[in-house]
Design a protein around this motif. Structure first.
Motif, short mmCIF file in Angstrom:
data_model
loop_
_atom_site.label_atom_id
_atom_site.label_comp_id
_atom_site.label_asym_id
_atom_site.label_seq_id
_atom_site.Cartn_x
_atom_site.Cartn_y
_atom_site.Cartn_z
N GLU A 327 49.58 13.96 -30.75
CA GLU A 327 48.23 13.93 -30.14
C GLU A 327 48.26 12.71 -28.87
OE1 GLU A 327 43.38 13.43 -31.11
OE2 GLU A 327 44.69 12.72 -32.49
N THR A 328 47.73 13.24 -27.96
CA THR A 328 47.80 12.24 -26.70
C THR A 328 46.41 12.16 -26.05
OG1 THR A 328 49.83 12.77 -26.31
CG2 THR A 328 48.96 11.77 -24.46
N GLU A 329 46.05 10.82 -25.67
CA GLU A 329 44.68 10.99 -25.00
C GLU A 329 45.07 10.62 -23.44
OE1 GLU A 329 41.03 8.33 -26.11
OE2 GLU A 329 41.87 7.27 -24.60
N ILE A 330 44.24 11.49 -22.70
CA ILE A 330 44.47 11.40 -21.05
C ILE A 330 43.03 10.93 -20.67
CG2 ILE A 330 44.70 12.85 -19.13
CD1 ILE A 330 47.19 12.86 -20.96
N HIS A 331 43.26 9.98 -19.60
CA HIS A 331 42.27 9.29 -18.93
C HIS A 331 42.56 9.72 -17.31
CE1 HIS A 331 40.18 5.16 -17.88
NE2 HIS A 331 39.23 6.20 -17.81
N HIS A 332 41.31 10.45 -16.92
CA HIS A 332 41.38 10.85 -15.50
C HIS A 332 40.57 9.82 -14.72
CE1 HIS A 332 43.10 15.32 -15.87
NE2 HIS A 332 43.93 14.32 -16.11
N ILE A 333 41.07 9.20 -13.77
CA ILE A 333 40.24 8.30 -12.96
C ILE A 333 40.11 8.80 -11.55
CG2 ILE A 333 39.86 5.82 -12.20
CD1 ILE A 333 41.82 5.05 -14.72
N ALA A 334 38.89 8.92 -11.07
CA ALA A 334 38.71 9.53 -9.65
C ALA A 334 38.62 8.31 -8.66
CB ALA A 334 37.27 10.13 -9.57
N ILE A 335 38.95 8.25 -7.69
CA ILE A 335 39.08 7.04 -6.68
C ILE A 335 38.56 7.49 -5.35
CG2 ILE A 335 41.20 5.99 -7.90
CD1 ILE A 335 42.96 7.20 -6.03
N GLY A 336 38.06 6.23 -4.73
CA GLY A 336 37.67 6.71 -3.34
C GLY A 336 37.72 5.16 -2.73
N GLY A 337 36.88 4.81 -1.71
CA GLY A 337 36.74 3.50 -0.98
C GLY A 337 35.68 2.61 -1.07
N ASP A 338 35.95 1.41 -1.53
CA ASP A 338 34.87 0.58 -1.65
C ASP A 338 34.08 0.27 -0.29
OD1 ASP A 338 33.04 -1.33 -2.58
OD2 ASP A 338 34.47 -2.76 -3.41
N GLY A 339 32.94 0.41 -0.29
CA GLY A 339 32.21 0.17 1.14
C GLY A 339 32.34 1.50 2.13
N ALA A 340 33.00 2.65 1.79
CA ALA A 340 33.31 3.66 2.55
C ALA A 340 32.05 4.34 2.42
CB ALA A 340 34.41 4.52 1.98
N PRO A 341 31.70 5.28 3.58
CA PRO A 341 30.49 6.13 3.55
C PRO A 341 30.29 6.87 2.28
CG PRO A 341 31.65 6.18 5.89
CD PRO A 341 32.69 5.69 4.90
N ALA A 342 29.03 7.10 2.07
CA ALA A 342 28.64 7.73 0.80
C ALA A 342 29.24 9.31 0.84
CB ALA A 342 27.04 8.08 0.61
N ALA A 343 29.23 9.84 1.97
CA ALA A 343 29.67 11.31 2.07
C ALA A 343 31.14 11.48 1.84
CB ALA A 343 29.42 11.65 3.41
N PHE A 344 31.92 10.32 1.98
CA PHE A 344 33.29 10.28 1.93
C PHE A 344 33.60 10.31 0.53
CE2 PHE A 344 37.08 7.76 0.93
CZ PHE A 344 38.18 8.41 1.50
N ASN A 345 33.06 9.43 -0.24
CA ASN A 345 33.15 9.28 -1.65
C ASN A 345 32.76 10.36 -2.51
OD1 ASN A 345 34.54 6.74 -1.58
ND2 ASN A 345 32.90 5.54 -1.73
N GLN A 346 31.37 10.97 -2.17
CA GLN A 346 31.02 12.12 -2.69
C GLN A 346 32.00 13.19 -2.35
OE1 GLN A 346 27.49 14.24 -1.10
NE2 GLN A 346 26.49 14.11 -3.14
N LYS A 347 32.66 13.59 -1.18
CA LYS A 347 33.75 14.61 -1.20
C LYS A 347 34.75 14.35 -2.31
CE LYS A 347 35.07 18.27 0.96
NZ LYS A 347 34.54 19.52 0.89
N ARG A 348 35.18 13.17 -2.50
CA ARG A 348 36.28 12.89 -3.38
C ARG A 348 35.88 13.11 -4.50
NH1 ARG A 348 41.44 11.10 -2.18
NH2 ARG A 348 41.42 10.02 -3.68
N ILE A 349 34.61 12.80 -4.84
CA ILE A 349 34.29 13.24 -6.59
C ILE A 349 34.35 14.72 -6.72
CG2 ILE A 349 32.14 13.32 -7.93
CD1 ILE A 349 33.75 10.59 -8.16
N ARG A 350 33.57 15.46 -5.77
CA ARG A 350 33.59 16.83 -5.49
C ARG A 350 34.95 17.48 -5.79
NH1 ARG A 350 28.81 15.45 -5.99
NH2 ARG A 350 29.73 15.12 -8.05
N LEU A 351 36.02 16.96 -5.07
CA LEU A 351 37.24 17.55 -5.09
C LEU A 351 38.04 17.36 -6.49
CD1 LEU A 351 38.44 16.67 -1.55
CD2 LEU A 351 37.89 18.92 -2.36
N HIS A 352 37.65 16.07 -6.93
CA HIS A 352 37.97 15.63 -8.38
C HIS A 352 37.75 16.66 -9.45
CE1 HIS A 352 39.62 13.00 -11.54
NE2 HIS A 352 38.49 13.30 -12.00
#
Length: 429
Positions: A327-352
């Motif tokens: 048994e193995t636990e997997i931890h997936h962590i989405a990453i973006g930019g701190d202070g980056a435009p909201a549209a950029f980080n939202q796109k990163r989340i959607r792709l993730h």
């Protein structure tokens, strides 16, 4: 001959189970080998525990693991980072159960012993009962050696191990490139999720630099893409490669044109990112800044495997945690930019979410494949797992490392070479 003591009294020669071109299926299913791995690998090397953005402020903390040892990653009043064993020095209870948060101190919920952010024992109920028995300064939470590179925090039980930067070696170049996904802003964790699969941790370790499975396992993902994007992911016959970076680390370059996300920014913006470009332009950003953010949003065109537990995989961190031999636990962590435009980080989340998310196209298919390997590994009395693809067509990379085609198993061999080295390190004892 390095051996693990089996429960039936016999000894298992671990070294003989790892050949250059194959590994034995016992590595996936023998509980005694698993126990030896937890000691010989996960307490003897640098293990990833957190990203600095997860503990941004004084008092921030995150619970994590080094192998099967629970730890707390904390930032003290001087903003120093600590990795502390999550175990009260009194009766052994965990002093923190939350995944993350902010606190002034850690208090054991069993008997109320209190510890500072750096692990020092500060308070305990009925202190008069301990007069002449203990000295608080002698009983801090155990602290592990901790070092960081580009915001990636690693810890180790081995105080004599080489510095982290030396351990990372040739992987540092690729970590630097991976961090460009933040679009020029500080890298920031945007969100995460965890799941478990019924399989050995090394099955996932192998997967990160295995391009061979992609067009078969991820047919559903490819079918969900537009023609332009699906062409990008048709990379098995392309110019990509897998490179052995030393110390068990490897990189699989699938899309060479997306290795450096700050290069060739004047190229046409893909159709699937034109809406993002338009939204960023409406915010008054200069054209080159828009292009830089759009390119960063795509994710890097490579997977980087850092032995033994971290993958920097195209657009996210994938962390593996061994729970048991099967048994193995997997931890997936989405990453973006701190202070980056909201549209950029939202796109990163959607792709993730599209591929790696719990309801995405990639993660469920990968998990089923890993579990099938585990189930199949117990079939029969003998059996070898092949890792020999591409061995006859190896080349030398521009950095002088061994490399193979993108669908080669060069990365697996790199990991198992380090694995064997660590599992047989005490053979003279």
């Amino acid at each position: 001959m390095t051996q693990a003591n089996a429960s039936n009294g016999q000894c298992i020669d671990v070294g003989s189970l790892v050949q250059e071109d194959r590994v034995h299926k016992k590595l996936y299913s023998d509980p005694d080998i698993f126990a030896a791995e937890m000691e010989r690998i996960f307490t003897k090397t640098w293990v990833w525990v957190a990203h600095e953005s997860e503990i941004p402020d004084v008092g921030s903390y995150k619970t994590s693991f080094v192998g099967n040892h629970p730890v707390i990653v904390s930032r003290d009043r001087k903003k120093n980072i600590h990795v502390l064993l999550n175990r009260c020095r009194h009766r052994g209870a965990t002093v923190c159960e939350k995944k993350h948060g902010n606190t002034r101190a850690f208090t054991c919920p069993y008997h109320g012993w209190g510890y500072s952010l750096d692990g020092e024992l500060r308070a305990l109920p009925k202190p008069e009962e301990y007069e002449g028995v203990i000295d608080k300064k002698d009983l801090p939470l155990q602290s592990l050696r901790t070092e960081s590179y580009r915001g990636l925090i690693f810890a180790t039980f081995d105080n004599d191990i080489e510095p982290l930067e030396d351990f990372l070696g040739g992987a540092k170049k690729w970590i630097d490139l991976f961090m460009k996904q933040s679009g020029g802003f500080p890298l920031k964790v945007l969100g995460d999720h965890r799941f478990r699969f019924e399989g050995n941790w090394k099955i996932q370790l192998e997967n990160t630099t295995d391009a061979y499975h992609f067009p078969i396992v991820h047919k559903s993902f490819i079918s969900s893409l537009d023609d332009q994007t699906s062409d990008v992911f048709d990379f098995l016959d392309g110019a990509g490669f897998v490179e052995d970076l030393g110390n068990g680390h490897s990189v699989m370059v699938m899309i060479p044109e997306l290795v450096d996300l700050e290069a060739n920014l004047d190229e046409p913006i893909p159709d699937r990112f034109k809406a993002l470009a338009e939204e960023l332009a409406k915010e008054g950003l200069p054209d080159m800044e828009v292009r830089k953010l759009v390119r960063a949003a795509t994710g890097s065109g490579f997977n980087l495997n850092l032995f033994p537990n971290l993958a920097c995989s195209m657009a996210f961190f994938r962390v593996l945690r061994p729970v048991s031999v099967s048994e193995t636990e997997i931890h997936h962590i989405a990453i973006g930019g701190d202070g980056a435009p909201a549209a950029f980080n939202q796109k990163r989340i959607r792709l993730h979410e599209h591929f790696q998310g719990p309801m995405g196209f990639g993660t469920p298919d990968d998990s089923e494949g890993w579990e099938r390997v585990q189930r199949g590994s117990v079939s029969g009395k003998d059996g070898w797992i092949l890792v020999n693809r591409g061995m006859s067509k190896l080349t030398s990379s521009e950095d002088g490392n061994v490399a193979g085609a993108v669908c080669s198993e060069t990365g697996m061999r790199a990991a198992y070479r380090k694995y064997k080295q660590m599992m047989t390190a005490n053979e003279a004892e």
